[in-house]
Enzyme design. Structure first.
Site, short mmCIF file in Angstrom:
data_model
loop_
_atom_site.label_atom_id
_atom_site.label_comp_id
_atom_site.label_asym_id
_atom_site.label_seq_id
_atom_site.Cartn_x
_atom_site.Cartn_y
_atom_site.Cartn_z
N HIS A 442 27.86 10.46 1.93
CA HIS A 442 28.74 9.39 1.47
C HIS A 442 28.53 9.12 -0.01
O HIS A 442 28.34 7.99 -0.45
CB HIS A 442 28.49 8.11 2.29
N GLU A 443 28.58 10.17 -0.81
CA GLU A 443 28.36 10.07 -2.25
C GLU A 443 29.40 9.11 -2.87
O GLU A 443 30.58 9.20 -2.55
CB GLU A 443 28.48 11.44 -2.90
#
Length: 502
Positions: A442-443
Site C-alpha cells: 500500500h505504497e
C-alpha cells in the site's frame, strides 16, 4: 493521463465520458485480459512478474537487514489488477484528517461518504445511510467462504472484538471490529477499476489508451506543462498537452517522474545531475506503507481449499485503547504465508493457514530518491519500516493478539498444531517481528496534499508552483488510509474528476 490504475482509470474514464476532452492514457504495462489478473486465486503469481515494477526497499537494520519487496502494478489497472481485491474504504477519521491537512472540507468524511454511496453497487447487507446500490462499482462480501473465515469472526469475539455484517459500514466509524471482507469479485472473476471506468469509454473517439508507454519526463515551458516525453517500442516521442497532465503513476513512479522532470528537492536533484526546474522539497518524502507480517501459522486438522482470493476475513482494532482510530488490521489467510527468513527457520507444511498481523496507522516514514538523471536509473527507496519504536510495539502486540485468536476455542476444529511463532516474549518476540515484517503493498504519501512546506499538491490536487499539472493517486494521501488503499485511491480519482469537470 499518466497511469491507468485506481486513480488514473477513474479520471480518464470520467473525463472522456462526461466531457468532449481528448484524453490520452499512457500505461507502461500491458493488457489486463489474462488469467493471472482475472482469476482471483492467481493474484500472487503477479508479484515479481512482468506485471510488477519489481521495486524493493533498501536493506534496513530495523527489519534485520532485510530488503522488503514493494509490488506496484505494471499493467492496465495498476494495483487494482494485481492486488487481493479487498474494498476497504478507510476509517472516518482518515478523511477528516485529510480535510484538516488541506483546509478543504470537500475531503471530510461526510462528503467522501456521499462519493462512496454514488459510485458503489453494494450487494451485501442493506445500509441506506452508508452504502450505495446504484453505482458503477460492483462490491460484494466474499461468497461461499471457507468455513474457517466465519470461525475467525467468532474467535475475534473471544478477545473482545465484535463482529459486523459489513467491514465498510458502522464498523469503520468507531472503535473497529471483525468482518468478512468486501471484495471486487463478480461471478468468480476480478473486477479491476478499468473494468468499470475505462472499457466502455474506450469505444469513444475522444480517448486513447497506449500500453507499453513508459514516461520519461514532463515537458515544461518555465513552470507551465506543455507535454510528456515517453518511450514505446524503443522509440522516444513527445506528445503535447493543451489543458493538463494528470500524474497517476503510483507512489514510487509519480515522484520519480516529477524529479526526472526537474520538479523536486533542489539539493537532491543537483546531486544526481538533474536540472532544477522547480524546487519542491516534499517530492518523494513522507513514504508510507502498511506493515503485513508473515505471519502466525497453524496446521489444519483437515486441509481445506482456499476460496475467493484466499483472504476472506479481517479485523480492525487498536493496539492501545487510547488511540483515536484502529491501527491494527490482520487478515486471516487460508494458505501458509511466511517470510524468507522463517521459511527456513520453521518447518511449515503445505496444509496450513495463517493470521497475518498488520499495522495500518504506521508512525514510520521513508523516502523515494533518484540515483541518476536518466530514466533507466533505478530509484532508491527507504521504506522506513519499523523505524519508530511505536510501530514495533504495535506489531508485537498484534502478533500476541493473533496468536490468542488462532488458539481460541472457535478455531480448534481447524487446528492440528501451532506451527509458528509459539509463545515468544521480549527480545525474542521483537526479533520474530523484524524477520516477519513485510508490507501490505500500500505504497503512498510521497506527494502529499497539504498546506505546509513539505506538501506537493493542494486540496484541489494541483502541484504547487506548476501550471497544468495535477496528481491523482495514492501518493497524494497526506497520511495512508486505514486499510487496503484501492478504495481510497478511487476517491482521489473521483475528486480529481469532479474538480476538472466542475
Amino acid at each position: 493521463m499518466i497511469g491507468s490504475g485506481s486513480g488514473g482509470a477513474v479520471v480518464a474514464g470520467r473525463l472522456a465520458a462526461e466531457t468532449d476532452a481528448n484524453v490520452l492514457v499512457l500505461e507502461a504495462g500491458g493488457t489486463d485480459q489474462i488469467d493471472a489478473v482475472l482469476n482471483p486465486l492467481m493474484w500472487s503469481t503477479n508479484i515479481m512478474s512482468e506485471r510488477d515494477w519489481g521495486y524493493m526497499a533498501e536493506p534496513s537494520d530495523k527489519v534485520n537487514g532485510r530488503s522488503l519487496i514493494l509490488p506496484m502494478g505494471k499493467v492496465v489497472g495498476g494495483g487494482s489488477s494485481i492486488n487481493v481485491m479487498i474494498w476497504a474504504r478507510g476509517h472516518k477519521n482518515d478523511f477528516d484528517f485529510w480535510a484538516s491537512e488541506t483546509g478543504d472540507e470537500a475531503w471530510n468524511y461526510e462528503n467522501v461518504l456521499e462519493i462512496y454511496k454514488r459510485i458503489e453497487n453494494w450487494q451485501g447487507t442493506p445500509d441506506d445511510t452508508r452504502r450505495g446500490t446504484d453505482g458503477r462499482l460492483f462490491v460484494d462480501q466474499v461468497q461461499d467462504p471457507n468455513p474457517i473465515a466465519p470461525a475467525f469472526l467468532d474467535a475475534c469475539g473471544t478477545v473482545g472484538i465484535p463482529a459486523y455484517d459489513d467491514m465498510n459500514g458502522e464498523m469503520m466509524e468507531g472503535e473497529g471490529g471483525a468482518a468478512l471482507a468486501n471484495v471486487r469479485i463478480k461471478d468468480g472473476m476480478r473486477r479491476n477499476i478499468p473494468s468499470d471506468y475505462l472499457w466502455e469509454t474506450l469505444k469513444q473517439p475522444n480517448i486513447t489508451l497506449l500500453t507499453g508507454a513508459t514516461v520519461h519526463r514532463i515537458e515544461l515551458d518555465g513552470t507551465t506543462v506543455t507535454g510528456v516525453t515517453f518511450e514505446k517500442d524503443g522509440e522516444v516521442m513527445t506528445v503535447g498537452a493543451n489543458e493538463r497532465v494528470v500524474l497517476s503513476a503510483g507512489a514510487i513512479n509519480t515522484p520519480k517522474i516529477l524529479m526526472q522532470s526537474g520538479i523536486g528537492p533542489a539539493a537532491h536533484l543537483g546531486e544526481v545531475g538533474v536540472e532544477v526546474k522547480h524546487d519542491l522539497p516534499g517530492v518523494g518524502q513522507n513514504f508510507q506503507d502498511h506493515i503485513l507480517a508473515a505471519g502466525c501459522v497453524w496446521e489444519y486438522n483437515t486441509p481445506l481449499p482456499p476460496k475467493n482470493s484466499a483472504a476472506e476475513a479481517t479485523f480492525f482494532w487498536k493496539s492501545d485503547s487510547s488511540l483515536d482510530t484502529p491501527d491494527l488490521q490482520p487478515f486471516q489467510i487460508e494458505v501458509p504465508y511466511v517470510s524468507e527468513v522463517h521459511g527456513g527457520a520453521y518447518e511449515v507444511p503445505a496444509g496450513t493457514w495463517t493470521i497475518a498481523p498488520g499495522i495500518v496507522r504506521p508512525q514510520s516514514t521513508g523516502e523515494v530518491k533518484l540515483t541518476g538523471a536518466n530514466p533507466e536509473d533505478p530509484v532508491s527507496i527507504d521504506g522506513g519500516f519499523l523505524k519508530e519504536e511505536a510501530d514495533l510495539t504495535a506489531l508485537t502486540r498484534c502478533i500476541e493478539l493473533c496468536r490468542e485468536i488462532g488458539n481460541s476455542s472457535p478455531m480448534a476444529e481447524f487446528v492440528k498444531r501451532e506451527v509458528m511463532p509459539g509463545a515468544l516474549s521480549g527480545e525474542d518476540l521483537k526479533d520474530f517481528a523484524r524477520n516477519a515484517a513485510g508490507t501490505y503493498f500500500h505504497e503512498s504519501c510521497t506527494c502529499k496534499m497539504g498546506t505546509d512546506e513539505m506538501s506537493v499538491v493542494n486540496g484541489s490536487l494541483s502541484v504547487y508552483g506548476i501550471e497544468k499539472l495535477s496528481i491523482a493517486d495514492a501518493s497524494a494521501m497526506p497520511r495512508v488510509s486505514t486499510g487496503n488503499t484501492m478504495a481510497s485511491t478511487v476517491i482521489i480519482g473521483e475528486r480529481m474528476a469532479d474538480i476538472l469537470i466542475g
